[in-house]
Design an enzyme around this catalytic site. Sequence first.
Site, PDB file in Angstrom:
ATOM      1  N   CYS A 381       7.076  -3.838   9.702  1.00 59.09           N
ATOM      2  CA  CYS A 381       7.644  -2.697   8.979  1.00 59.09           C
ATOM      3  C   CYS A 381       7.985  -1.559   9.947  1.00 59.09           C
ATOM      4  O   CYS A 381       8.980  -1.646  10.652  1.00 59.09           O
ATOM      5  CB  CYS A 381       6.712  -2.268   7.847  1.00 59.09           C
ATOM      6  SG  CYS A 381       7.651  -1.460   6.540  1.00 59.09           S
ATOM      7  N   HIS A 517       5.750  -6.903   4.899  1.00 59.68           N
ATOM      8  CA  HIS A 517       4.330  -6.955   5.308  1.00 59.68           C
ATOM      9  C   HIS A 517       3.758  -8.355   5.081  1.00 59.68           C
ATOM     10  O   HIS A 517       3.191  -8.624   4.014  1.00 59.68           O
ATOM     11  CB  HIS A 517       3.518  -5.952   4.489  1.00 59.68           C
ATOM     12  CG  HIS A 517       3.773  -4.532   4.851  1.00 59.68           C
ATOM     13  ND1 HIS A 517       3.106  -3.893   5.868  1.00 59.68           N
ATOM     14  CD2 HIS A 517       4.641  -3.626   4.357  1.00 59.68           C
ATOM     15  CE1 HIS A 517       3.542  -2.647   5.972  1.00 59.68           C
ATOM     16  NE2 HIS A 517       4.474  -2.465   5.063  1.00 59.68           N
ATOM     17  N   GLU A 519       1.148  -9.617   6.185  1.00 66.67           N
ATOM     18  CA  GLU A 519      -0.323  -9.672   6.124  1.00 66.67           C
ATOM     19  C   GLU A 519      -0.858  -9.744   4.695  1.00 66.67           C
ATOM     20  O   GLU A 519      -1.973 -10.188   4.466  1.00 66.67           O
ATOM     21  CB  GLU A 519      -0.940  -8.468   6.860  1.00 66.67           C
ATOM     22  CG  GLU A 519      -0.735  -7.091   6.226  1.00 66.67           C
ATOM     23  CD  GLU A 519       0.561  -6.390   6.651  1.00 66.67           C
ATOM     24  OE1 GLU A 519       1.534  -7.088   6.994  1.00 66.67           O
ATOM     25  OE2 GLU A 519       0.594  -5.144   6.613  1.00 66.67           O
TER      26      GLU A 519
HETATM   27  N1  GLN Z   1       7.819   4.678   7.376  1.00 69.10           N
HETATM   28  C1  GLN Z   1       8.680   3.549   7.327  1.00 69.10           C
HETATM   29  C2  GLN Z   1       9.531   3.523   6.056  1.00 69.10           C
HETATM   30  O1  GLN Z   1       9.249   4.223   5.122  1.00 69.10           O
HETATM   31  C3  GLN Z   1       7.875   2.257   7.451  1.00 69.10           C
HETATM   32  C4  GLN Z   1       6.927   2.032   6.334  1.00 69.10           C
HETATM   33  C5  GLN Z   1       5.895   0.978   6.613  1.00 69.10           C
HETATM   34  O2  GLN Z   1       5.628   0.663   7.752  1.00 69.10           O
HETATM   35  N2  GLN Z   1       5.282   0.447   5.585  1.00 69.10           N
HETATM   36  O3  GLN Z   1      10.508   2.824   5.998  1.00 69.10           O
END
Ligand code: GLN
Length: 548
Positions: A381, A517, A519
Amino acid sequence: MRTKFIIITGGVLSSLGKGLSAASIGALLEARGLTITFLKFDPYINVDPGTMNPFQHGEVYVTDDGAETDLDLGHYERYTHAMMSKKNNCTTGKIYDTVIAKERRGDYLGGTVQVIPHITDEIKKRIFDLTDDQDLVIVEVGGTVGDIESLPFLEAVRQLKGDVGKENICYIHVTLVPYIETAGELKTKPTQHSVKALREIGIQPDIILCRTKYDLTEAVKSKIALFCNVEKDAVITAKDVETIYEVPLKFHKEGLDEKIVDLLNIWTKKPDLLKWEEIVYNIKHPEKEVTIGIVGKYVDLKESYKSLGEALVHGGLANKALINIKYIDSEALEKDNSIIKMFSELNGILVPGGFGSRGIEGKIKAIQFAREKKVPFFGICLGMQLAVVEFGRNKIHLNDCNSQEFNQKTAHPVIYLLEQWKDQRNLLQKRSFNSDKGGTMRLGAYPCFLNENTFSFNAYQKKEISERHRHRYEFNNRYLELYEKHGMIIAGRSPDNDLVEIVEIKDHPWFVGCQFHPEFKSKPWKPHPLFREFIKASLKFKEDKKGE
Ligand code: GLN
């Protein structure tokens, strides 16, 4: 069979591992052939944990249907086949929100709206909503008995016995039995007090799970049984264990699942625990070792990356390897160049998800190191977004290239705020830089198509995957061609081709950044393919370095 209920409460203090206990009980009952689901009640006023600081409350766990939930739901999904959704986590805020909306609509026909029965009825409704096709609903009441906040929840689960009949409900109380060095003894008093507090509000526990450093002796068990009014075989030792995946096995040895089915009058086969035995054996007998650096803000590290830590353990399991994790503070790395020297000890570098600008430049430094020195890299992410920024700055030489999250006016917004996006139901949603923080993220499971001949396809071995998201920013397609020309590979995209979901780079042993994600979907018996391959590549990197 009619659905039966297990209610789990906690006493003495927090952090006793109620969530893990609930998950382990679920695992044991599933191993006996029963179908189960979970409900976690959180007594705080936030409507969901989405806007809470992970440092205060630990990781925000995301479900397939896009609910931002308590991290205990992660334990439930890792230990069992139960699929969690919006319905499986509920806070005081959510209950009040519903009741107040009903009141405004006039649903209560002018009546006075009160905690009992309106709030407690709404709480019970959440429990009954989960009974479809399930043999058992395991309800975990967050907080500690004695807290003001949890009272309505405890009152509701107390009433439940009258609603469903005593043969259909079992109350389990998790307490602490501390060892006092000076006396050389395990002390039962905190447990006695906690059960007393529980009985004052009308709940008599059927089983007491005692968290302890040492095995409870028969004398200690007898004492707890006597003072707390439970049967002696209902006093269960929940001793600290080497790996959390040992908990179901330990509980079984203590007779916990047998006692539960006995109390609930359920006839089942003996549990098949081979899977858990294998997991625990493999964790305790690794054949290799690998060191992974996780680069993040100091305060975010550890508790707020619960699922990540577990997914790495699972990746290790798939490779029979022990994972040593080195936490690297990205803010320190930003200020102090000498920290990068420490990186020579690492066999793999991981930059996880995150929000906010602190420590960003440190993370970018770490990614540059991984890319240039060809150390296996996994960006999740925010980690993926920063890999794109790093590539733009140092490989393509785009001056002042950034994510709009950190500089709205950047000359090259390679990661940008997508102001309109489609939610899971394919409905168009809008947001801007000034939107509310709650409810403006791309959330939950989305499909992704993989390109062959990529690290990702090689890991998943299939073309279509589904993974969970939680972010606002996306790869800016205006830069797509430029990036591809310089050697970045788009390994995965949304089915309509609009969104870049995975980036990789050529001529590197393993460099993968994913917008989702992974995970959240890893289980000890089904390690996530990307974690498995990342660890495999890190092990190979280590071997190759030895050979040099
Ligand atoms: N801050 C980034 C976004 O809002 C990544 C978010 C995250 O890593 N879950 O896109």
